[in-house]
Design a protein around this motif. Structure first.
Motif, mmCIF file in Angstrom:
data_model
loop_
_atom_site.group_PDB
_atom_site.id
_atom_site.type_symbol
_atom_site.label_atom_id
_atom_site.label_comp_id
_atom_site.label_asym_id
_atom_site.label_seq_id
_atom_site.Cartn_x
_atom_site.Cartn_y
_atom_site.Cartn_z
ATOM 1 N N GLY A 169 33.874 41.333 44.700
ATOM 2 C CA GLY A 169 35.260 41.059 45.410
ATOM 3 C C GLY A 169 36.336 41.961 44.907
ATOM 4 O O GLY A 169 37.163 42.105 45.326
ATOM 5 N N ASP A 170 35.895 43.158 43.182
ATOM 6 C CA ASP A 170 37.016 43.376 43.099
ATOM 7 C C ASP A 170 37.483 44.668 43.990
ATOM 8 O O ASP A 170 38.678 45.150 43.956
ATOM 9 C CB ASP A 170 36.618 43.951 41.689
ATOM 10 N N VAL A 191 37.033 43.648 47.432
ATOM 11 C CA VAL A 191 37.927 43.774 48.859
ATOM 12 C C VAL A 191 39.491 43.656 48.894
ATOM 13 O O VAL A 191 40.022 43.621 47.568
ATOM 14 C CB VAL A 191 37.226 42.612 48.990
ATOM 15 N N LEU A 235 26.892 39.057 47.939
ATOM 16 C CA LEU A 235 27.830 39.184 47.537
ATOM 17 C C LEU A 235 27.804 38.703 45.781
ATOM 18 O O LEU A 235 27.283 37.536 45.432
ATOM 19 C CB LEU A 235 29.208 37.939 48.046
ATOM 20 N N VAL A 238 32.978 36.895 41.546
ATOM 21 C CA VAL A 238 34.501 37.051 42.079
ATOM 22 C C VAL A 238 34.406 36.927 43.778
ATOM 23 O O VAL A 238 35.504 35.838 44.089
ATOM 24 C CB VAL A 238 34.505 38.488 41.787
ATOM 25 N N LEU A 239 34.241 37.313 44.825
ATOM 26 C CA LEU A 239 34.273 37.084 46.016
ATOM 27 C C LEU A 239 33.743 35.897 46.525
ATOM 28 O O LEU A 239 34.821 35.156 46.922
ATOM 29 C CB LEU A 239 33.640 37.962 46.783
ATOM 30 N N SER A 274 36.577 33.510 45.309
ATOM 31 C CA SER A 274 37.888 34.063 46.002
ATOM 32 C C SER A 274 38.801 33.563 47.789
ATOM 33 O O SER A 274 39.161 33.142 47.676
ATOM 34 C CB SER A 274 38.242 35.605 44.483
ATOM 35 N N CYS A 275 37.148 33.697 48.028
ATOM 36 C CA CYS A 275 37.394 33.710 48.913
ATOM 37 C C CYS A 275 37.548 31.791 49.990
ATOM 38 O O CYS A 275 36.630 31.309 49.527
ATOM 39 C CB CYS A 275 36.311 34.107 49.989
ATOM 40 N N ASP A 279 23.848 33.051 47.649
ATOM 41 C CA ASP A 279 25.590 33.224 47.707
ATOM 42 C C ASP A 279 26.054 32.282 47.335
ATOM 43 O O ASP A 279 27.443 32.188 46.220
ATOM 44 C CB ASP A 279 25.875 34.213 48.510
ATOM 45 N N SER A 315 26.510 30.833 43.410
ATOM 46 C CA SER A 315 27.967 30.670 42.733
ATOM 47 C C SER A 315 28.461 29.189 42.992
ATOM 48 O O SER A 315 29.576 29.121 42.096
ATOM 49 C CB SER A 315 28.122 31.639 43.826
ATOM 50 N N THR A 370 41.496 35.984 52.566
ATOM 51 C CA THR A 370 39.993 36.391 52.504
ATOM 52 C C THR A 370 39.275 35.275 52.786
ATOM 53 O O THR A 370 38.982 34.879 52.593
ATOM 54 C CB THR A 370 40.136 37.335 50.998
ATOM 55 N N VAL A 401 35.046 34.548 54.115
ATOM 56 C CA VAL A 401 33.432 34.940 54.596
ATOM 57 C C VAL A 401 33.105 34.334 55.123
ATOM 58 O O VAL A 401 33.071 32.878 54.965
ATOM 59 C CB VAL A 401 33.001 34.626 53.321
#
Ligand SMILES: NC(=O)C1=CN([C@@H]2O[C@H](COP(=O)(O)OP(=O)(O)OC[C@H]3O[C@@H](n4cnc5c(N)ncnc54)[C@H](O)[C@@H]3O)[C@@H](O)[C@H]2O)C=CC1
Ligand SMILES: O=C([O-])C1=[NH+]CCC1
Length: 313
Positions: free
Chosen positions: A212-213, A215, A234, A237-238, A241-242, A258, A262, A285, A287
């Motif tokens: 994620g950092d 992207v 993924l 983080v991603l 946050s998405c 994923d 998560s 952002t 996904v």
């Protein structure tokens, strides 16, 4: 006595499955899938048989679409590739039945169907969720899905730059030489991802390859691999946050590592966005986590069979 079923091989499937015809059929199928009973799609979660001794899996994916009056099951195998063998990691066959009486009408190559329908669905999601000025496309992975995604994305969108990264530089360079347009080969996933507006992950990775950092805020990601509950593409983080879109909420919550690992919450199915019951938050952002749906194979197989029949009556 029943007639023999038709046997339709990969070259014929390739001939009839053009993206321009396929995309509207898939959009309609995604809407029907996300419309519950009213949509008339019957699609149980696929059955997966692990073949642990050989690091492989066999999946059985049945579906009936009332709208298309089409009944199929795909049988797909996917194996971790341990050597540079020519045998594809994913192989598949679609059986098409006459829905009124159960007769097997056709045995159709499912590899090309799988490659093309998956890429076409990613293109549908991208049209809805990409940022308004999307100039850079990044592909992580260089196999069969990378090829089909490259084909449909360069046909449907006009990116100024396409980048590819793969687990070896040799593979990424091999990919760049087989496609028709210019591709920038990157040495690290971070180099490929930095500044990209649309990212596609099409790897057999079991640990995150996209962090994620790296992207760009507002980018859209199509996450195609990691279809097992303990596989990742993924990172957390991603995922945390998405805004997370999926093909099937039920299947993604069960099959996608994923999501399972998560515990990210799913915002909507892409069919709900197409229907207009959930918004496309394209300035965020986003996904699109795809695990693959049987009904996509059903409409693709019907298109192939109907086109084949029209020429072979
Ligand atoms: N969502 C869907 O509907 C579908 C998803 N898939 C998934 O898409 C992914 C790609 O499939 P194909 O292109 O057919 O496979 P492929 O075997 O043709 O290509 C796999 C790519 O992943 C790379 N790779 C392998 N291990 C890796 C690792 N540990 N880290 C990073 N890269 C690695 C390989 O070098 C290759 O470029 C697979 O995970 C597959 O299961 C496949 C079909 C449908
Ligand atoms: O939908 C599909 O055919 C597959 N999804 C993951 C592996 C194969």
């Amino acid at each position: 006595m029943n007639e023999q079923p038709a046997f339709i091989g990969a070259k014929v499937v390739e001939k009839y499955l053009d993206f321009a015809t396929l995309i509207p059929l898939l959009e309609r199928a995604l809407i029907h899938f996300s419309s519950g009973n009213e949509g008339g799609v019957v699609q149980p979660i696929r059955t997966i048989v692990p073949v642990a001794k050989y690091s492989g899996f066999l999946g059985v994916m049945p579906a009936y679409s009332k709208w298309d009056d089409a009944l199929t099951t795909k049988v797909v195998t996917f194996y971790e590739k341990k050597t540079s063998s020519e045998i594809p990691s994913h192989q598949a066959t679609v059986l098409l039945f006459e829905p009124s009486n159960g007769t097997l009408k056709a045995v159709i190559d499912g590899r090309v169907i799988t490659d093309k329908r998956t890429a076409a669905v990613s293109a549908i999601a991208t049209k809805l969720l990409k940022p308004s000025h999307a100039e850079i496309l990044c592909i992580l992975g260089s196999g069969a899905q990378a090829q089909s995604h490259y084909q449909v994305f360069t046909q449907q969108f006009s990116f100024k730059e396409v980048r590819v990264w793969s687990c070896t530089r040799e593979k990424a360079e091999g990919f760049a030489t087989t496609v028709t347009g210019q591709v920038r080969v990157c040495s690290t996933p971070q180099e490929a991802v930095t500044g990209a507006d649309v990212i596609i992950t099409v790897t057999m990775a079991t640990e995150p390859v996209l962090l994620g950092d790296w992207v760009k805020p507002g980018a859209h990601i199509n996450a195609i691999g990691a279809c097992r509950p303990d596989w990742r593409e993924l990172d957390n983080v991603l995922m945390e946050s998405c805004v997370l879109y999926v093909d099937s909420k039920e299947a993604a919550a069960k099959e996608s590592g994923d999501i399972v690992i998560s515990k990210a919450s799913i915002y909507a199915e892409i069919g709900e966005v197409l229907k207009g019951t959930k918004p496309a938050l394209a300035d965020k952002t986003t996904v699109f986590k795809s695990v693959g749906m049987a009904v996509e194979d059903t409409v693709s197989a019907k298109l192939v069979y109907d086109s084949w029949l029209a020429e072979n009556k």
